[in-house]
Design an enzyme around this catalytic site. Sequence first.
Site, PDB file in Angstrom:
ATOM      1  N   LYS A   1     -23.588 -41.672  25.022  1.00  0.00           N
ATOM      2  CA  LYS A   1     -22.658 -41.825  23.905  1.00  0.00           C
ATOM      3  C   LYS A   1     -22.948 -43.070  23.063  1.00  0.00           C
ATOM      4  CE  LYS A   1     -20.689 -38.079  25.161  1.00  0.00           C
ATOM      5  NZ  LYS A   1     -21.667 -37.734  26.188  1.00  0.00           N
TER       6      LYS A   1
ATOM      7  N   GLU B   1     -13.560 -47.979  21.314  1.00  0.00           N
ATOM      8  CA  GLU B   1     -13.504 -47.642  19.899  1.00  0.00           C
ATOM      9  C   GLU B   1     -12.063 -47.538  19.436  1.00  0.00           C
ATOM     10  OE1 GLU B   1     -15.681 -43.966  19.483  1.00  0.00           O
ATOM     11  OE2 GLU B   1     -13.864 -42.747  19.534  1.00  0.00           O
TER      12      GLU B   1
ATOM     13  N   ARG C   1     -25.190 -27.875  24.360  1.00  0.00           N
ATOM     14  CA  ARG C   1     -25.053 -26.660  25.176  1.00  0.00           C
ATOM     15  C   ARG C   1     -24.151 -25.683  24.435  1.00  0.00           C
ATOM     16  NH1 ARG C   1     -19.791 -27.677  26.504  1.00  0.00           N
ATOM     17  NH2 ARG C   1     -19.244 -29.834  26.963  1.00  0.00           N
TER      18      ARG C   1
END
Length: 510
Positions: A129, A212, A311
């Site tokens: 990430k 964040e 995916r």
Amino acid sequence: MTARNSENPDTGPHFKKVLIANRGEIALRVLEALHSLDIPSVAIYHYVDRKSPVVQMADEAVEIVGESPSGAHLDIKQIIAICEQLGVDAVHPCYGFLSENAGFARALEDKGITFIGPSPEVIELMGDKITSREFVASQKVPVPPSITLSAGDPGFMQSVIDLGFPLVVKASAGGGGKGMSIVNSKEELESTLRVASSEAEKYFGDDRVYIERYFPSARHIEVQVLGDGQQVIHLGERECSIQRRFQKIVEESPSPAFSEEQAGEKGVKQRESICQAAVAIASAAHYTSAGTVEFLYTPEGEYFFLEMNTRIQVEHPVTEMVYDVDLVKEQIRIAAGHPMSLTQEAVTPVGHAIECRLCAEDAFNGFMPATGKVLLLKSPSGEGVRFDSGLYQGQEITTAFDPMLAKLVVHAGSRADAIGRMVQALRELVLLGIDTNNEYLTRILEHSAFASGEFDTAFVERYADDLVTRHPDKGLLDALLIAGMLSDRNIQRLEEATPQPYDAIGYWRN
């Protein structure tokens, strides 16, 4: 067993044999795609799933072993050994388990076996990430204000505080809503960071976390992309704001946030902008296969990149129904070295689709996981109704796997009609022997805030009193279900039928 032709006239040569490295409804979904393409299939299963439909329907099925059922499905060496033993030349990972494991994709590649998905390098890039955010920012796509945990930086805590509360702490290796915690004050920050880092190490083998800015009134929007090495296209967006503890439970396409009726011309332009941003990210990453780029969308009309899932998604059926495509077939086609059968100009959305995730849990008792045996299953049907399930009568439902049992999907000409069709389908669905969130989902669909289309990721918390209070009379519900099933003609025929072995020997009894 009928031999299958490994060459399809529409797409050229195909794989000789594909192993499905998963279980449940998604394994069955992939199996159906392989059958339609005349590609031989191999199912792997733990003993607890030995009677499952995918095991019964696959061309070959091999039992896998492990310390736990989930552990067996994560055993890379065992799966590759089965591939080599049976002459498998491709593996479809579905979602979950090893679907975003770059090590698995690389191990297959080293053995000359195709991983039906993106390259290991792309999985690594977008799976981390922190790295993925840096990559996306370099493509001039907005990311939320954030900072990476750096214990040795004396100014770290102040920098975090300067972001402004509330904040969300995320595991760099996490995903799918896992490894996340909300922090509302300075007092919570230090302990949350410590716990988050420890849990990240425990669950993902990577203790890195980042912080964040949290947008409590934002929507969760994701864009479906497809890439074949030559082009990347998008197939519109999905609305995924109906979540509980960061886990999606209701998804739809298109998002009401961008409807001309609700958001006007600006909303329509923002839809195109966010879809093009997803295409830009996937193109820059040289993405192949099906993937999803996820964004936050604020009330002010700003969007920020969240993550990319490399995916097929749980909620891919809503896109399939709106765009009339088969995303799994496209994945297989691309992995076999063929260009996708779609172009951006040729894909046009029609109508509206909604998906509900049916889970084994008691929504009126703190969402406690439910266990039991499937005594009777009666799935809804009819125009525009799709029920993706790997359930079978007599199946033991345990806590060994994820609590999602099945997915109910509907499609209609408008959002209002799709909501009505979903409510009707939820009411027609009968699953006796185990508690599910069926009634909870129905309440969501019938809520005025959901019908308005003006909601965000705080919907479930904001309307918790409406959704989980006034516990239904379970005794009355069971009585109604039993009465309904006893009046069902198909059930009556089953009850009146003479059981084996007596039907073979007439009326004689010993």
